[in-house]
Design a protein around this motif. Sequence first.
Motif, PDB file in Angstrom:
ATOM      1  N   SER A 155      10.159  51.860   6.027  1.00 22.97           N
ATOM      2  CA  SER A 155      11.107  50.880   5.927  1.00 22.97           C
ATOM      3  C   SER A 155      10.629  49.384   6.580  1.00 22.97           C
ATOM      4  N   LEU A 212       8.228  43.011   3.039  1.00 20.96           N
ATOM      5  CA  LEU A 212       8.214  42.561   1.861  1.00 20.96           C
ATOM      6  C   LEU A 212       9.642  41.673   1.458  1.00 20.96           C
ATOM      7  N   GLN A 213      10.733  42.012   1.986  1.00 24.14           N
ATOM      8  CA  GLN A 213      11.757  41.286   1.685  1.00 24.14           C
ATOM      9  C   GLN A 213      11.891  40.127   2.471  1.00 24.14           C
ATOM     10  N   GLN A 214      11.373  40.117   3.618  1.00 26.73           N
ATOM     11  CA  GLN A 214      11.232  38.587   4.462  1.00 26.73           C
ATOM     12  C   GLN A 214      10.293  37.817   3.519  1.00 26.73           C
ATOM     13  N   GLN A 215       9.087  38.423   3.179  1.00 25.05           N
ATOM     14  CA  GLN A 215       8.307  37.553   2.344  1.00 25.05           C
ATOM     15  C   GLN A 215       8.983  36.881   1.088  1.00 25.05           C
ATOM     16  N   GLU A 216       9.761  37.679   0.435  1.00 18.86           N
ATOM     17  CA  GLU A 216      10.443  37.184  -0.702  1.00 18.86           C
ATOM     18  C   GLU A 216      11.120  35.958  -0.498  1.00 18.86           C
ATOM     19  N   GLN A 217      12.128  36.211   0.789  1.00 23.17           N
ATOM     20  CA  GLN A 217      13.049  35.171   0.935  1.00 23.17           C
ATOM     21  C   GLN A 217      12.210  33.950   1.646  1.00 23.17           C
ATOM     22  N   LYS A 270      11.380  31.885  -1.295  1.00 22.86           N
ATOM     23  CA  LYS A 270      12.685  31.365  -2.301  1.00 22.86           C
ATOM     24  C   LYS A 270      12.880  30.143  -1.445  1.00 22.86           C
ATOM     25  N   GLN A 316       7.420  48.413   6.080  1.00 16.31           N
ATOM     26  CA  GLN A 316       7.040  47.679   4.750  1.00 16.31           C
ATOM     27  C   GLN A 316       7.842  47.132   3.790  1.00 16.31           C
ATOM     28  N   VAL A 317       9.103  47.776   3.707  1.00 17.63           N
ATOM     29  CA  VAL A 317      10.038  47.165   2.973  1.00 17.63           C
ATOM     30  C   VAL A 317      10.645  45.993   3.308  1.00 17.63           C
ATOM     31  N   ASP A 318      10.988  45.984   4.923  1.00 14.96           N
ATOM     32  CA  ASP A 318      11.525  44.637   5.607  1.00 14.96           C
ATOM     33  C   ASP A 318      10.557  43.567   5.430  1.00 14.96           C
TER      34      ASP A 318
END
Length: 160
Positions: A6, A12-17, A20, A8-10
């Motif tokens: 989890s 990745l999500q922070q990097q995508e945001q 943007k 790693q998923v967090d």
Amino acid sequence: MMKIRSDQVDALQQQEQGNKTKKVKGASFGEFLDQEVEQTQASASQTATSVPGLQAINPLLNLNMVENVKSVENDTQQLTGKVEGVLGRLDDYAGQLSSSGESSLKDAYSSLEGLQSDVQEIRKNWPDMSQKNPELDAIVNEVEVMAVTEQMKFNRGDYI
């Protein structure tokens, strides 16, 4: 087997945001993209009529080349017609030789002279025939050799 954690998923999500909301010279990426798309569309509408790369992709789009193709086709058709005429004259010559009589020999000799002049005319009008039409050039060469040989036979008296 690889497990997805989890953290790693967090990350990745922070990097995508972060991607943007990244600013490009005071504007968001979306605004910058919209500007570029508008500029591209405006320049494309101005140059839509003449795209220089299309002729490289499909040379048939270059309409000026059609006239050159037609002239080459006409030139080839004229050459083919002339060679057919020479072959027809050669047939006439053979028919005149097979018939008996002194007048047929005179006619045959005049046909032979006409055959030689036709071959010379072809050589003069199509000097690059050996490169463009090697098959027709081979035919004309053979007819020319036959005409010279037949003239030598006539001069020697073989047909008397």
